[in-house]
Scaffold this active site. Structure first.
Site, PDB file in Angstrom:
ATOM      1  N   ASN A 169      -1.684 -11.869  -2.822  1.00 16.00           N
ATOM      2  CA  ASN A 169      -1.096 -11.166  -3.953  1.00 16.00           C
ATOM      3  C   ASN A 169      -2.268 -10.769  -4.855  1.00 16.00           C
ATOM      4  OD1 ASN A 169       0.218 -10.324  -6.235  1.00 16.00           O
ATOM      5  ND2 ASN A 169       1.437 -12.179  -6.505  1.00 16.00           N
TER       6      ASN A 169
ATOM      7  N   ARG B 238       1.581  -8.666  -0.836  1.00 14.24           N
ATOM      8  CA  ARG B 238       2.579  -8.247  -1.810  1.00 14.24           C
ATOM      9  C   ARG B 238       2.133  -6.887  -2.354  1.00 14.24           C
ATOM     10  NH1 ARG B 238       3.192  -9.723  -8.001  1.00 14.24           N
ATOM     11  NH2 ARG B 238       5.156  -8.672  -8.327  1.00 14.24           N
TER      12      ARG B 238
ATOM     13  N   HIS C  93      10.696  -7.205  -8.547  1.00 14.56           N
ATOM     14  CA  HIS C  93      11.061  -8.591  -8.165  1.00 14.56           C
ATOM     15  C   HIS C  93      11.984  -8.615  -6.945  1.00 14.56           C
ATOM     16  CE1 HIS C  93      10.546 -10.127 -12.599  1.00 14.56           C
ATOM     17  NE2 HIS C  93       9.487 -10.444 -11.890  1.00 14.56           N
TER      18      HIS C  93
ATOM     19  N   ARG D  60       6.828  -7.901 -22.749  1.00 13.72           N
ATOM     20  CA  ARG D  60       7.435  -6.572 -22.574  1.00 13.72           C
ATOM     21  C   ARG D  60       8.693  -6.447 -23.427  1.00 13.72           C
ATOM     22  NH1 ARG D  60       7.250  -7.232 -16.398  1.00 13.72           N
ATOM     23  NH2 ARG D  60       5.044  -6.951 -15.961  1.00 13.72           N
TER      24      ARG D  60
ATOM     25  N   GLU E 296       8.407 -16.425  -3.192  1.00 12.68           N
ATOM     26  CA  GLU E 296       8.050 -15.075  -2.746  1.00 12.68           C
ATOM     27  C   GLU E 296       7.027 -15.109  -1.605  1.00 12.68           C
ATOM     28  OE1 GLU E 296       8.177 -12.215  -6.432  1.00 12.68           O
ATOM     29  OE2 GLU E 296       7.849 -14.251  -7.099  1.00 12.68           O
TER      30      GLU E 296
END
Ligand code: ADP
Length: 398
Positions: free
Chosen positions: A7, A91, A180, A241, A385
């Site tokens: 990742n 990823r 996601h 965010r 993940e």
């Protein structure tokens, strides 16, 4: 089969080496501050202490070479040679409309991934750097790309189109993509397996609550709506965010404060959310401490906005799917915050959501936390993940 999952972020590489024969982790770690002063690697072989190594790492290729060097080191490593790694899974944040599932990486795929850079200028370039580096260092190893957006490619048009001139979609592919996806897919499927329900006929709402947070409505195994949009800034209030925000407020702020599009991006992605509202921190633990134990009103307001947004989306998705069978919590907050899960499920009995407060008293393990009366089954399901990326990689190269 051993799969290395990478990742790659702008200044970091997170990795995990998995043995798919028994689904175990062989080693994991992260290289941080790539291209900056003070680069370091934290590596951990399964069942051993974490080790920290420092060294100058100028780019992703040097970083991956360094990681492989550590993994194959006779003293501190976890494998004898590179040959033990059968494949590499990456990823990749944005696959646009091009990638509706994971793919084996070849030159044509790389060219298409490069076309998606425009859609995710901050995320896709480092993902690609990881792919270029593996191609240079291990040219014979099969590589697979697993996209954050792919799972949401099943969203119907009415949920992914914005109310703007269609020409902008035709010209620039401005639409909602969602992110996601690997986590939403893994958690919703795993929850159904855990509860003994048929994934293909079950309606799931998954709350992935971490630094970045999103909610997804999954009907019969397909994503039908999700809270992130064209970029990951839409939807919930996150660590830094803003989430949903009136476009009028955005243009007003840009005008009044003479803010460029780039600076606006930074403002709404990096200086907003829990951190911006509270002035305390982007970390939910700090917010909870300040709000609930120190009487900090700004932190309390941020926490209340965070909770109320999540509740609104849960209600909206129940309405959108015409019901819900399973509500799942995952991500750092969803898995660990007993307080937030309790707050989020409070006064939701009219929708069929009732927690068993004793069962809720757990962290980070597959658990049914709803009461026996609850019409909707509420679960904690830790996301994985990396495992999902490794599984996708294995499936494709087999
Ligand atoms: P990312 O989106 O970066 O992967 P994570 O999923 O690791 O983030 O989630 C990080 C968030 O999880 C932080 O806000 C952190 O405060 C929160 N978190 C972790 N452990 C706990 C805990 N025990 N209680 C409350 N929040 C927690």
């Amino acid at each position: 089969m051993k799969v290395l999952v990478l990742n790659c972020g702008s200044s970091s590489i997170k990795y995990k080496l998995l043995n798919m024969a028994d689904s175990s982790t062989i080693a994991s770690g992260a290289m941080e501050k790539i291209g900056l002063k003070g680069s370091f690697l934290q590596h951990q072989n399964k069942g051993q202490e974490k080790i920290k190594l420092e060294g100058e790492v100028l780019d992703h290729q040097v970083g991956i070479e360094y990681i492989i060097g550590v993994m194959t080191d006779p003293d501190i490593g976890c494998i004898k040679t590179l040959e033990e790694i059968d494949a590499v899974g990456h990823r990749v944040v944005h696959g646009g409309e091009e990638f509706k599932g994971s793919v084996i990486i070849n030159d044509a795929v790389i060219a298409k991934m490069e076309e998606c850079i425009d859609l995710a200028p901050l995320h896709n370039p480092p993902n690609l750097k990881g792919i270029y580096a593996v191609s240079a260092l291990m040219p014979t190893k099969p590589q697979v790309g697993v996209f954050d957006t792919a799972f949401h490619q099943t969203m119907p048009k009415w949920s992914y189109m914005y109310g703007i001139p269609k020409s902008l979609y035709d010209k620039y592919k401005i639409r909602r993509y969602g992110f996601h996806g690997t986590s939403h897919s893994y958690v919703s499927r795993h929850a159904c397996e855990f509860l003994g329900l048929d994934y293909n006929t079950t309606k799931v709402i998954n709350c992935h609550l971490g630094n970045g947070s999103s909610i997804c409505a999954i009907d019969g195994g397909k994503s039908v709506d999700t809270s992130m949009g064209f970029t990951p800034v839409e939807g919930l209030l996150m660590g830094t965010r803003a989430g949903d925000l009136d476009i009028g407020a955005v243009t007003y702020i840009m005008d009044k404060e003479n803010v460029s599009p780039e600076a606006a991006n930074t403002l709404f992605n990096k200086h907003s959310g829990l951190a911006g509202m509270s002035g305390v921190s982007s970390d939910l633990r700090d917010i909870e401490e300040q709000a609930l134990n120190q009487g900090n009103e700004d932190a309390m307001l941020a926490l209340t906005v965070f909770r109320s947004r999540i509740k609104k989306y849960i209600g909206a998705y129940i309405a959108e799917m015409g019901g819900c069978d399973v509500l799942t919590f995952t991500g750092g907050i969803g898995e660990n915050s007993i307080i937030e899960r309790e707050a989020l499920c409070k006064n939701m009995a009219f929708l069929g959501i009732e927690l068993d407060l004793e069962k809720n008293n757990i962290r980070a393990k597959d658990t049914l936390i709803s009461s026996d009366n609850s019409r909707i089954k509420v679960c904690v399901i830790p996301t994985d993940e990396e495992y999902m990326i490794a599984e996708e990689t294995m499936k494709l190269i087999k």
